[in-house]
Design a protein around this motif. Structure first.
Motif, PDB file in Angstrom:
ATOM      1  N   VAL A  15       0.858  -1.191   0.000  1.00  0.00           N
ATOM      2  CA  VAL A  15       0.000   0.000   0.000  1.00  0.00           C
ATOM      3  C   VAL A  15       0.894   1.242   0.000  1.00  0.00           C
ATOM      4  O   VAL A  15       1.696   1.415   0.915  1.00  0.00           O
ATOM      5  N   PRO A  16       0.762   2.105  -1.013  1.00  0.00           N
ATOM      6  CA  PRO A  16       1.563   3.339  -1.006  1.00  0.00           C
ATOM      7  C   PRO A  16       1.255   4.174   0.239  1.00  0.00           C
ATOM      8  O   PRO A  16       0.114   4.210   0.710  1.00  0.00           O
ATOM      9  N   VAL A  17       2.260   4.845   0.762  1.00  0.00           N
ATOM     10  CA  VAL A  17       2.108   5.624   1.992  1.00  0.00           C
ATOM     11  C   VAL A  17       0.961   6.622   1.876  1.00  0.00           C
ATOM     12  O   VAL A  17       0.160   6.751   2.805  1.00  0.00           O
ATOM     13  N   GLN A  18       0.828   7.296   0.754  1.00  0.00           N
ATOM     14  CA  GLN A  18      -0.225   8.293   0.603  1.00  0.00           C
ATOM     15  C   GLN A  18      -1.615   7.666   0.606  1.00  0.00           C
ATOM     16  O   GLN A  18      -2.610   8.346   0.857  1.00  0.00           O
ATOM     17  N   ASP A  19      -1.728   6.354   0.366  1.00  0.00           N
ATOM     18  CA  ASP A  19      -3.014   5.666   0.348  1.00  0.00           C
ATOM     19  C   ASP A  19      -3.327   4.929   1.652  1.00  0.00           C
ATOM     20  O   ASP A  19      -4.402   4.361   1.803  1.00  0.00           O
ATOM     21  N   CYS A  20      -2.400   4.934   2.586  1.00  0.00           N
ATOM     22  CA  CYS A  20      -2.593   4.224   3.855  1.00  0.00           C
ATOM     23  C   CYS A  20      -3.585   5.009   4.716  1.00  0.00           C
ATOM     24  O   CYS A  20      -3.275   6.101   5.202  1.00  0.00           O
ATOM     25  N   GLU A  21      -4.776   4.471   4.882  1.00  0.00           N
ATOM     26  CA  GLU A  21      -5.840   5.074   5.677  1.00  0.00           C
ATOM     27  C   GLU A  21      -6.503   3.990   6.514  1.00  0.00           C
ATOM     28  O   GLU A  21      -6.239   2.799   6.323  1.00  0.00           O
ATOM     29  N   GLU A  22      -7.387   4.362   7.415  1.00  0.00           N
ATOM     30  CA  GLU A  22      -8.060   3.390   8.276  1.00  0.00           C
ATOM     31  C   GLU A  22      -8.773   2.308   7.476  1.00  0.00           C
ATOM     32  O   GLU A  22      -8.789   1.151   7.876  1.00  0.00           O
ATOM     33  N   ALA A  23      -9.348   2.678   6.345  1.00  0.00           N
ATOM     34  CA  ALA A  23     -10.133   1.735   5.549  1.00  0.00           C
ATOM     35  C   ALA A  23      -9.305   0.587   4.983  1.00  0.00           C
ATOM     36  O   ALA A  23      -9.821  -0.523   4.804  1.00  0.00           O
ATOM     37  N   ASN A  24      -8.017   0.812   4.718  1.00  0.00           N
ATOM     38  CA  ASN A  24      -7.205  -0.260   4.139  1.00  0.00           C
ATOM     39  C   ASN A  24      -6.026  -0.680   5.009  1.00  0.00           C
ATOM     40  O   ASN A  24      -5.178  -1.452   4.587  1.00  0.00           O
ATOM     41  N   ALA A  25      -5.985  -0.177   6.236  1.00  0.00           N
ATOM     42  CA  ALA A  25      -4.939  -0.590   7.174  1.00  0.00           C
ATOM     43  C   ALA A  25      -5.246  -1.994   7.698  1.00  0.00           C
ATOM     44  O   ALA A  25      -6.415  -2.355   7.855  1.00  0.00           O
ATOM     45  N   THR A  26      -4.211  -2.747   7.954  1.00  0.00           N
ATOM     46  CA  THR A  26      -4.422  -4.085   8.510  1.00  0.00           C
ATOM     47  C   THR A  26      -4.737  -4.019   9.999  1.00  0.00           C
ATOM     48  O   THR A  26      -5.429  -4.886  10.523  1.00  0.00           O
ATOM     49  N   ASP A  27      -4.233  -2.985  10.672  1.00  0.00           N
ATOM     50  CA  ASP A  27      -4.530  -2.750  12.086  1.00  0.00           C
ATOM     51  C   ASP A  27      -4.567  -1.254  12.335  1.00  0.00           C
ATOM     52  O   ASP A  27      -3.865  -0.486  11.672  1.00  0.00           O
ATOM     53  N   VAL A  28      -5.385  -0.857  13.296  1.00  0.00           N
ATOM     54  CA  VAL A  28      -5.505   0.552  13.670  1.00  0.00           C
ATOM     55  C   VAL A  28      -5.496   0.631  15.191  1.00  0.00           C
ATOM     56  O   VAL A  28      -6.253  -0.062  15.858  1.00  0.00           O
ATOM     57  N   PHE A  29      -4.622   1.455  15.723  1.00  0.00           N
ATOM     58  CA  PHE A  29      -4.559   1.703  17.161  1.00  0.00           C
ATOM     59  C   PHE A  29      -4.876   3.171  17.381  1.00  0.00           C
ATOM     60  O   PHE A  29      -4.344   4.033  16.686  1.00  0.00           O
TER      61      PHE A  29
END
Length: 73
Positions: A15-29
């Motif tokens: 996943v490109p850094v600019q596209d890394c968001e909650e919707a496509n993250a594998t984990d969210v803290f």
């Protein structure tokens, strides 16, 4: 009192850094912090104690966000 929400996203290396968001993250803290500086510190310990630490730097990376929140929000 206003504060901030520190959000740590764990995204796959594909996943490109600019596209890394909650919707496509594998984990969210998420954790509430008192200042913007708090968004940049403290989360390292959370990640280090979690099960996801093994893949960081190999198959995944971290991205941090800092969001302002209002009292009661």
């Amino acid at each position: 009192m206003n504060g901030f929400l520190a959000v740590v996203l764990i995204c796959a290396n594909t996943v490109p850094v600019q596209d890394c968001e909650e919707a496509n993250a594998t984990d969210v803290f998420k954790t509430r912090v008192a200042s913007e500086i708090g968004c940049a510190t403290g989360w390292q310990e959370i990640i280090a104690r979690s099960e996801v630490r093994a893949g960081i730097g190999q198959t995944a990376y971290l991205k941090t966000q800092c969001r302002r929140v209002r009292a009661g929000g």
